[in-house]
Design a protein around this motif. Sequence first.
Motif, mmCIF file in Angstrom:
data_model
loop_
_atom_site.group_PDB
_atom_site.id
_atom_site.type_symbol
_atom_site.label_atom_id
_atom_site.label_comp_id
_atom_site.label_asym_id
_atom_site.label_seq_id
_atom_site.Cartn_x
_atom_site.Cartn_y
_atom_site.Cartn_z
ATOM 1 N N UNK A 342 1.027 -1.193 -0.112
ATOM 2 C CA UNK A 342 -0.060 -0.050 0.294
ATOM 3 C C UNK A 342 0.815 1.693 0.115
ATOM 4 N N UNK A 343 0.821 1.971 -0.998
ATOM 5 C CA UNK A 343 1.398 3.530 -0.860
ATOM 6 C C UNK A 343 0.585 4.552 -0.716
ATOM 7 N N UNK A 344 0.196 5.303 0.007
ATOM 8 C CA UNK A 344 0.254 6.683 0.271
ATOM 9 C C UNK A 344 0.669 8.000 -0.114
ATOM 10 N N UNK A 345 -0.431 8.943 -1.427
ATOM 11 C CA UNK A 345 -0.089 10.282 -1.672
ATOM 12 C C UNK A 345 -0.744 11.329 -0.410
ATOM 13 N N UNK A 346 -0.956 12.110 -1.347
ATOM 14 C CA UNK A 346 -2.101 13.149 -1.236
ATOM 15 C C UNK A 346 -2.842 13.396 -3.117
ATOM 16 N N UNK A 347 -3.726 13.921 -2.572
ATOM 17 C CA UNK A 347 -5.097 14.633 -4.259
ATOM 18 C C UNK A 347 -4.016 15.087 -4.877
ATOM 19 N N UNK A 358 5.786 10.987 -9.120
ATOM 20 C CA UNK A 358 5.952 11.007 -7.689
ATOM 21 C C UNK A 358 4.852 8.604 -7.411
ATOM 22 N N UNK A 359 4.027 9.113 -8.202
ATOM 23 C CA UNK A 359 3.113 7.485 -8.126
ATOM 24 C C UNK A 359 4.645 6.625 -8.751
ATOM 25 N N UNK A 360 5.580 7.002 -9.779
ATOM 26 C CA UNK A 360 6.430 5.773 -9.938
ATOM 27 C C UNK A 360 7.502 5.542 -9.160
ATOM 28 N N UNK A 361 7.676 6.881 -7.782
ATOM 29 C CA UNK A 361 8.806 6.675 -7.278
ATOM 30 C C UNK A 361 8.506 5.933 -5.953
ATOM 31 N N UNK A 362 6.703 6.289 -5.849
ATOM 32 C CA UNK A 362 6.239 5.833 -4.306
ATOM 33 C C UNK A 362 6.109 4.154 -4.717
ATOM 34 N N UNK A 363 5.713 4.161 -5.861
ATOM 35 C CA UNK A 363 5.281 1.992 -5.937
ATOM 36 C C UNK A 363 6.308 1.863 -6.701
ATOM 37 N N UNK A 364 7.287 2.115 -7.233
ATOM 38 C CA UNK A 364 9.008 1.564 -7.807
ATOM 39 C C UNK A 364 9.428 1.650 -6.176
ATOM 40 N N UNK A 365 9.717 2.235 -5.077
ATOM 41 C CA UNK A 365 10.898 2.301 -3.998
ATOM 42 C C UNK A 365 9.820 1.173 -3.089
ATOM 43 N N UNK A 366 9.298 0.591 -2.828
ATOM 44 C CA UNK A 366 8.187 -0.080 -2.132
ATOM 45 C C UNK A 366 8.436 -1.726 -2.678
ATOM 46 N N UNK A 367 8.137 -2.127 -3.987
ATOM 47 C CA UNK A 367 8.781 -3.202 -4.902
ATOM 48 C C UNK A 367 10.219 -3.148 -4.466
ATOM 49 N N UNK A 368 10.768 -2.497 -4.517
ATOM 50 C CA UNK A 368 11.821 -2.880 -4.747
ATOM 51 C C UNK A 368 13.085 -2.940 -3.330
ATOM 52 N N UNK A 369 11.826 -2.289 -2.378
ATOM 53 C CA UNK A 369 12.063 -2.995 -1.148
ATOM 54 C C UNK A 369 11.794 -4.408 -0.753
ATOM 55 N N UNK A 370 10.675 -4.454 -0.887
ATOM 56 C CA UNK A 370 10.118 -5.482 -0.488
ATOM 57 C C UNK A 370 9.405 -6.770 -1.354
#
Length: 468
Positions: A342-347, A358-370
């Motif tokens: 689950x990733x979270x940002x703001x509208x 921003x979305x690519x960073x959040x999703x990409x980082x979560x996948x890379x880490x987990x």
Amino acid sequence: MAPTTHKTIKLNQCRISPTGDDDLTEKSLPLTLFDVQWLNFHPLHRVLFYEYPCSTTHFANTIVPNLKKSLSLTLNHYFPLAGNLLYPLNSGTPVLRYRAGDSVRLTIAECNRVSDFYNLSGHQTREADEFYNYVPQLPDSIIESGWEIIPVLAIQVTLFPECGICIGITSDHVVGDASSIADFINAWGSINKFGGDEQFLDGKCKPFYDRSVVKDLSGLAIKRWNHVRMRKNIDLSPVSGFSIPTNRVRATHVLTRDDIAKLKVFLFTKFTLMRPNLVHLSSFTIASSLAWTCLVKSESACREKIDDDEPEYFAFLADARSRSNPPLPPTYFGNCLASGFIVESTHGRLKGNEGFLIAAELIGELIRKKANDKNEIFKGAEDWMSNYEALSGKRVFGVAESTKIDIYDADYGWGRPKKFESVFIDRDRYSMSLIKSRDFEGGLEIGLSLPMILMDAFAGFFADGLKK
């Protein structure tokens, strides 16, 4: 549940049992930590359209008998699908059970409007309600000896005379994830195409059922079952809150390999300057980031004002077969999905000019880490269910299906499917299906179910996003 306008005629219904049913002993499968979390989840409706000119006579005399025979043979290998979920009313734990006499309900139907085939099997905007003419409902459960006995699979085959055939499959998520159901669909197609299961067996694709390979040292299956059992006394029916008309339309947006490559170069260029350590920019990351931000921008453009600081969430799953330690066989049948993504940002951030980055960073980082670390993917697994429940009523965009599965390989002897649809995404606030493209090697298909005004806006933002 069906739309108010009926265009299909149900010709007959029958029950299909595995071949050699009398020789099969009673079999049961316990629910693992991956299965239990899908108890009481809504049914999963999927449809495949095949362009195959066929007369009513040929359909009734040849196609249908062959499908019945091949389905029976296939269920011999996929016995849980012919069985039931046994849900304890008092004490005990749920279990999947097959015993002699169990079967799958098969509905044979005909559509009296052939033009619907070409409409529904396209990528363009289509009425979401129309698809419910072509998916079956699971049979009602029964109560017996302290158990609720719940069927887990139903199938409908619909003929569009001189045009094509639609196969609609409804399954209970607790019996298997997208990978397992796709394996069943492909196996049935192969067995029907070749008139037997020799090719299927030679391909070493037999499902793997040994639940002992799923390590549960923390006893999460029991903990989740206790959680689900308590929730069942609070929650309404799993289909509550869903009805027809849906007031939605469906459309498919395609990302070609060139589109993905161009967006990847754009992101790499940006991240090299700002965030050089970000390296995970897969096709999934790119497609998900683009779709999420296009949806947020569409809502901002079409609806009442949404505060810039309103949270936006993106939630997805990861196939844990290859990521488990030790890895599970790729043909493991059941659910094997890691849910802690689950990733979270703001509208405000996502609708802005930098939203895609921003979305690519959040999703990409979560996948890379987990997702790519076997020591990380299951961390926090005890909180997966509660974390998802905490998102109820919030602004969440999710993903169904998998980019690792090629559902367009399902050939019943009529060629590859013309179109696949995940009908069940109608039930979510908003989500997308994401699968391999039929027509573009290395491409992806994004399936959406949205109100018309949002779908029109999404198409515009999506087209703009490809101009980067």
